[in-house]
Design a protein around this motif. Structure first.
Motif, PDB file in Angstrom:
ATOM      1  N   ALA A 191       0.851  -1.190   0.000  1.00 20.12           N
ATOM      2  CA  ALA A 191       0.000   0.000   0.000  1.00 20.12           C
ATOM      3  C   ALA A 191       0.888   1.241   0.000  1.00 20.12           C
ATOM      4  O   ALA A 191       1.871   1.308   0.717  1.00 20.12           O
ATOM      5  N   GLY A 192       0.548   2.203  -0.819  1.00 18.86           N
ATOM      6  CA  GLY A 192       1.317   3.441  -0.886  1.00 18.86           C
ATOM      7  C   GLY A 192       2.488   3.400  -1.847  1.00 18.86           C
ATOM      8  O   GLY A 192       3.150   4.416  -2.062  1.00 18.86           O
ATOM      9  N   ALA A 193       2.788   2.235  -2.420  1.00 18.61           N
ATOM     10  CA  ALA A 193       3.873   2.167  -3.401  1.00 18.61           C
ATOM     11  C   ALA A 193       3.496   2.985  -4.620  1.00 18.61           C
ATOM     12  O   ALA A 193       2.360   2.939  -5.090  1.00 18.61           O
ATOM     13  N   GLN A 194       4.440   3.743  -5.105  1.00 16.35           N
ATOM     14  CA  GLN A 194       4.174   4.607  -6.253  1.00 16.35           C
ATOM     15  C   GLN A 194       4.424   3.864  -7.556  1.00 16.35           C
ATOM     16  O   GLN A 194       5.178   2.910  -7.601  1.00 16.35           O
ATOM     17  N   ASN A 195       3.810   4.345  -8.597  1.00 16.55           N
ATOM     18  CA  ASN A 195       3.981   3.771  -9.923  1.00 16.55           C
ATOM     19  C   ASN A 195       4.919   4.651 -10.741  1.00 16.55           C
ATOM     20  O   ASN A 195       4.752   4.833 -11.923  1.00 16.55           O
ATOM     21  N   ALA A 196       5.913   5.221 -10.063  1.00 14.86           N
ATOM     22  CA  ALA A 196       6.884   6.089 -10.735  1.00 14.86           C
ATOM     23  C   ALA A 196       8.255   5.810 -10.141  1.00 14.86           C
ATOM     24  O   ALA A 196       8.369   5.404  -8.985  1.00 14.86           O
ATOM     25  N   PRO A 197       9.315   6.014 -10.915  1.00 14.59           N
ATOM     26  CA  PRO A 197      10.659   5.799 -10.384  1.00 14.59           C
ATOM     27  C   PRO A 197      10.927   6.727  -9.209  1.00 14.59           C
ATOM     28  O   PRO A 197      10.458   7.858  -9.170  1.00 14.59           O
ATOM     29  N   GLY A 198      11.683   6.233  -8.261  1.00 12.55           N
ATOM     30  CA  GLY A 198      12.069   7.061  -7.133  1.00 12.55           C
ATOM     31  C   GLY A 198      12.628   6.228  -6.011  1.00 12.55           C
ATOM     32  O   GLY A 198      12.619   5.008  -6.051  1.00 12.55           O
ATOM     33  N   GLY A 199      13.140   6.902  -5.014  1.00 10.38           N
ATOM     34  CA  GLY A 199      13.674   6.206  -3.853  1.00 10.38           C
ATOM     35  C   GLY A 199      15.086   5.722  -4.060  1.00 10.38           C
ATOM     36  O   GLY A 199      15.875   6.325  -4.778  1.00 10.38           O
ATOM     37  N   SER A 200      15.404   4.612  -3.453  1.00  3.51           N
ATOM     38  CA  SER A 200      16.755   4.064  -3.475  1.00  3.51           C
ATOM     39  C   SER A 200      17.080   3.432  -4.821  1.00  3.51           C
ATOM     40  O   SER A 200      16.191   2.972  -5.535  1.00  3.51           O
TER      41      SER A 200
END
Length: 131
Positions: free
Chosen positions: A60-69
């Motif tokens: 839940a809350g995972a994005q459908n766009a590149p990002g993070g580590s």
């Protein structure tokens, strides 16, 4: 406490297309499958795991766009690997960047929205030579 990378998980809306893309990139099929949900590849000298998961099972809350580590996989030649990834349809995320002392990084976004980092890493080769 942290002893090594065990599994990196990537998500894909089109699981079959992602499996096919990574099979083409790696040159071999996944060793483990859960139909409709998961494919897992073993990669490299230490057989680290790359899991491709149907995006419907993302937290839940995972994005459908590149990002993070960004996890960087060691490669023998960043330029050759980067060029191959682009030729297979990945898009540049971070250009080839010398980091000093023989460390070179780059990253792409795969066709499924995941960041895939690559790196020439002298430390990796030093540890590998001790095995």
């Amino acid at each position: 406490m942290l002893r090594g990378m065990a599994t990196v998980s990537f998500y894909a809306d089109d699981l079959e297309a992602a499996k096919d893309w990574y099979t083409d990139l790696l040159g071999y099929a996944p060793y483990y499958t859960v139909p409709g949900g998961y494919y897992e590849f073993r990669i490299g000298d230490y057989q680290h795991e790359l899991g491709i998961i149907n995006r419907q099972f993302a937290p839940a809350g995972a994005q459908n766009a590149p990002g993070g580590s960004i996890l960087h996989w060691h490669v023998d030649d960043v330029q050759t690997s980067f060029d191959r990834l682009l030729a297979l349809g990945a898009k540049e995320y971070e250009p080839i960047t010398p980091r000093g002392d023989g460390f070179i990084t780059a990253s792409v976004v795969d066709p499924f929205g995941n960041i895939l980092g690559i790196m020439q890493n002298p430390h990796y080769l030093e540890i590998l030579s001790r095995s």
